[in-house]
Design an enzyme around this catalytic site. Structure first.
Site, PDB file in Angstrom:
ATOM      1  N   ARG A 254     -29.487  15.385  50.811  1.00 29.16           N
ATOM      2  CA  ARG A 254     -29.709  13.846  50.078  1.00 29.16           C
ATOM      3  C   ARG A 254     -28.584  13.085  50.637  1.00 29.16           C
ATOM      4  O   ARG A 254     -28.665  12.073  51.632  1.00 29.16           O
ATOM      5  CB  ARG A 254     -30.150  13.859  48.860  1.00 29.16           C
ATOM      6  CG  ARG A 254     -30.652  12.534  48.393  1.00 29.16           C
ATOM      7  CD  ARG A 254     -29.761  11.401  48.145  1.00 29.16           C
ATOM      8  NE  ARG A 254     -28.738  11.627  47.045  1.00 29.16           N
ATOM      9  CZ  ARG A 254     -27.741  11.113  47.012  1.00 29.16           C
ATOM     10  NH1 ARG A 254     -27.361   9.871  47.732  1.00 29.16           N
ATOM     11  NH2 ARG A 254     -26.841  11.454  46.071  1.00 29.16           N
ATOM     12  N   ASP A 255     -27.619  13.291  49.896  1.00 29.80           N
ATOM     13  CA  ASP A 255     -26.577  12.342  50.198  1.00 29.80           C
ATOM     14  C   ASP A 255     -25.650  12.389  51.553  1.00 29.80           C
ATOM     15  O   ASP A 255     -25.225  11.516  52.104  1.00 29.80           O
ATOM     16  CB  ASP A 255     -25.192  12.621  49.117  1.00 29.80           C
ATOM     17  CG  ASP A 255     -24.487  11.254  48.733  1.00 29.80           C
ATOM     18  OD1 ASP A 255     -24.575  10.495  49.593  1.00 29.80           O
ATOM     19  OD2 ASP A 255     -23.499  11.520  47.690  1.00 29.80           O
TER      20      ASP A 255
ATOM     21  N   HIS B 230     -18.462  13.615  41.213  1.00 25.45           N
ATOM     22  CA  HIS B 230     -19.250  13.549  42.399  1.00 25.45           C
ATOM     23  C   HIS B 230     -18.233  12.751  43.296  1.00 25.45           C
ATOM     24  O   HIS B 230     -18.199  11.397  43.452  1.00 25.45           O
ATOM     25  CB  HIS B 230     -20.500  12.817  42.215  1.00 25.45           C
ATOM     26  CG  HIS B 230     -21.137  12.219  43.351  1.00 25.45           C
ATOM     27  ND1 HIS B 230     -22.539  13.018  43.888  1.00 25.45           N
ATOM     28  CD2 HIS B 230     -21.088  11.598  44.563  1.00 25.45           C
ATOM     29  CE1 HIS B 230     -22.908  12.333  45.123  1.00 25.45           C
ATOM     30  NE2 HIS B 230     -22.076  11.454  45.245  1.00 25.45           N
TER      31      HIS B 230
ATOM     32  N   HIS C  48     -16.494  11.582  46.741  1.00 24.90           N
ATOM     33  CA  HIS C  48     -16.246  11.451  48.241  1.00 24.90           C
ATOM     34  C   HIS C  48     -14.803  11.856  48.746  1.00 24.90           C
ATOM     35  O   HIS C  48     -14.242  11.628  47.858  1.00 24.90           O
ATOM     36  CB  HIS C  48     -17.057  10.133  48.791  1.00 24.90           C
ATOM     37  CG  HIS C  48     -18.524  10.198  48.535  1.00 24.90           C
ATOM     38  ND1 HIS C  48     -19.268  10.427  49.703  1.00 24.90           N
ATOM     39  CD2 HIS C  48     -19.418  10.218  47.266  1.00 24.90           C
ATOM     40  CE1 HIS C  48     -20.802  10.267  49.156  1.00 24.90           C
ATOM     41  NE2 HIS C  48     -20.579  10.068  47.678  1.00 24.90           N
TER      42      HIS C  48
ATOM     43  N   CYS D 206     -22.496   6.624  52.190  1.00 21.11           N
ATOM     44  CA  CYS D 206     -23.531   5.736  51.498  1.00 21.11           C
ATOM     45  C   CYS D 206     -23.782   4.713  52.334  1.00 21.11           C
ATOM     46  O   CYS D 206     -22.731   3.783  52.490  1.00 21.11           O
ATOM     47  CB  CYS D 206     -23.035   5.287  49.948  1.00 21.11           C
ATOM     48  SG  CYS D 206     -24.227   4.559  49.282  1.00 21.11           S
TER      49      CYS D 206
ATOM     50  N   ASN E 111     -19.147  13.521  51.208  1.00 20.65           N
ATOM     51  CA  ASN E 111     -18.913  14.179  49.850  1.00 20.65           C
ATOM     52  C   ASN E 111     -17.955  15.393  50.130  1.00 20.65           C
ATOM     53  O   ASN E 111     -17.851  15.780  51.280  1.00 20.65           O
ATOM     54  CB  ASN E 111     -19.938  14.947  49.369  1.00 20.65           C
ATOM     55  CG  ASN E 111     -21.066  13.904  48.736  1.00 20.65           C
ATOM     56  OD1 ASN E 111     -21.813  13.414  49.513  1.00 20.65           O
ATOM     57  ND2 ASN E 111     -21.004  13.714  47.464  1.00 20.65           N
TER      58      ASN E 111
END
Ligand code: HMG
Ligand code: MG
Length: 285
Positions: free
Chosen positions: A12-13, A204, A206, A237, A246
């Site tokens: 996803r990310d 979380h 990055h 993002c 990430n």
């Protein structure tokens, strides 16, 4: 060995930011490889507007296409009720509502203020509770915002408290543009820990400035034991210009092993998944 859980967010990310539309079969193959690595939770889908994030438009097909491994929860982002209904129809095992600690990012990412975003999340959290679906919360820009600059720890804690009150079982703290330092991440965590115990938090981070691993270590010292990561260091993002991926799952798992923390992951399967992820980023057919 103390246990640390890595929550895999690469499908996803990681993939949401890829410009080239990645075929659904390749996403399914990546998720299936990750499913063999020992994760308990993998974020595989995002039920946002396909006009905003075209790469995630096939999220229902990804969830339908994967062979589900027993004991793995497959998660999806759901910004509003429309997203929640799509996630339910697609069979997501858990959903996530995602807010921000800065107004500039909330506007850019969700097209509304922080307060309005929380109003949209409330019915999602309520419906999920009624349906018995676990809800995770995200707070973006816990350290810096690409639009508003440095973010005060108190602003993060305030959004965390709202997500806690909505029943999020865990709240993931996003250093969206990867500019945090261990000192500032620790200061932010101290403020957040006034609202939520460490068992309900995740980091979380990055890796834009190459500090994600030291920020994980600073968080470990304050009791956080869950960290989000993307295999192959995929991602960024779309609404945070310049944000890198990430922290790479394989690098995080290796560092946790060095520090004596058991992640329960199979490092050779992880290496296989990382190679797949890198090939997808490089535009391999
Ligand atoms: P909006 O335009 O303000 O919403 O977008 P709207 O309610 O006015 O709807 C506009 C159109 O979108 C309508 O369609 C809706 O039906 C449709 P139209 O009538 O124009 O044809 N729509 C939807 N379609 C499918 N699924 C939905 C949905 N909702 C509305 N769920 C919205 C508001 C939230 C939808 C939009 O801003 C959006 O999709 N944003 C997504 C942004 C995003 O995905 N960002 C990346 C994920 S967050 C992230 O990466 C950070 C994180 O990793 C943590 C960190 O690192 O910090 C989590
Ligand atoms: Mg992120």
């Amino acid at each position: 060995m103390a246990e640390v859980e890595i929550f895999e967010v690469g499908p996803r990310d990681g993939l949401q930011n890829e410009k080239r539309l990645i075929p659904t079969e390749q996403k399914v193959a990546l998720v299936e490889c990750l499913s063999r690595a020992g994760f308990r939770r993998i974020e595989v889908a995002s039920f946002v507007s396909p006009k905003w994030v075209p790469q995630m438009a096939d999220s229902d097909a990804v969830l339908a296409g994967i062979r589900r491994a027993p004991g793995v929860r497959y998660a999806a982002l759901t910004p509003n009720m429309k997203g929640y209904q799509r996630a339910r129809a697609a069979g997501a095992d858990e959903v996530a509502i995602f807010g921000a600690a800065s107004e500039g990012f909330s506007r850019a990412n969700l097209n509304c203020s922080i307060a309005e975003s929380l109003e949209r999340f409330a019915p999602v959290a309520e419906a999920a509770r009624a349906d018995g679906v676990p809800v995770r919360g995200y707070v973006s820009c816990v350290s810096d915002c690409p639009y508003d600059g440095p973010v005060a720890p108190g602003a993060v804690a305030a959004v965390v408290a709202r997500l806690r009150d909505m029943g999020c079982y865990e709240i993931s703290l996003g250093d969206t543009i990867g500019q945090g330092t261990p000192e500032r991440i620790a200061a932010m965590l101290r403020a957040v820990l006034e609202e939520v115990p460490s068992e309900r938090l995740a980091g979380h981070y990055h890796d834009t400035a190459g500090r994600a691993l030291v920020n994980v270590e600073a968080s470990l010292e304050l009791g956080v034991r869950v960290f989000d990561a993307a295999v192959g260091g995929l991602g960024g993002c779309p609404y945070a210009p310049g944000a890198a991926g990430n922290v790479a799952t394989e690098a995080l798992a290796a560092r946790m092993a060095e520090l004596g923390h058991d992640t329960g992951l199979d490092h050779s399967v992880l290496a296989e998944a990382a190679a797949m992820a890198r090939a997808m980023r490089a535009g391999a057919p």
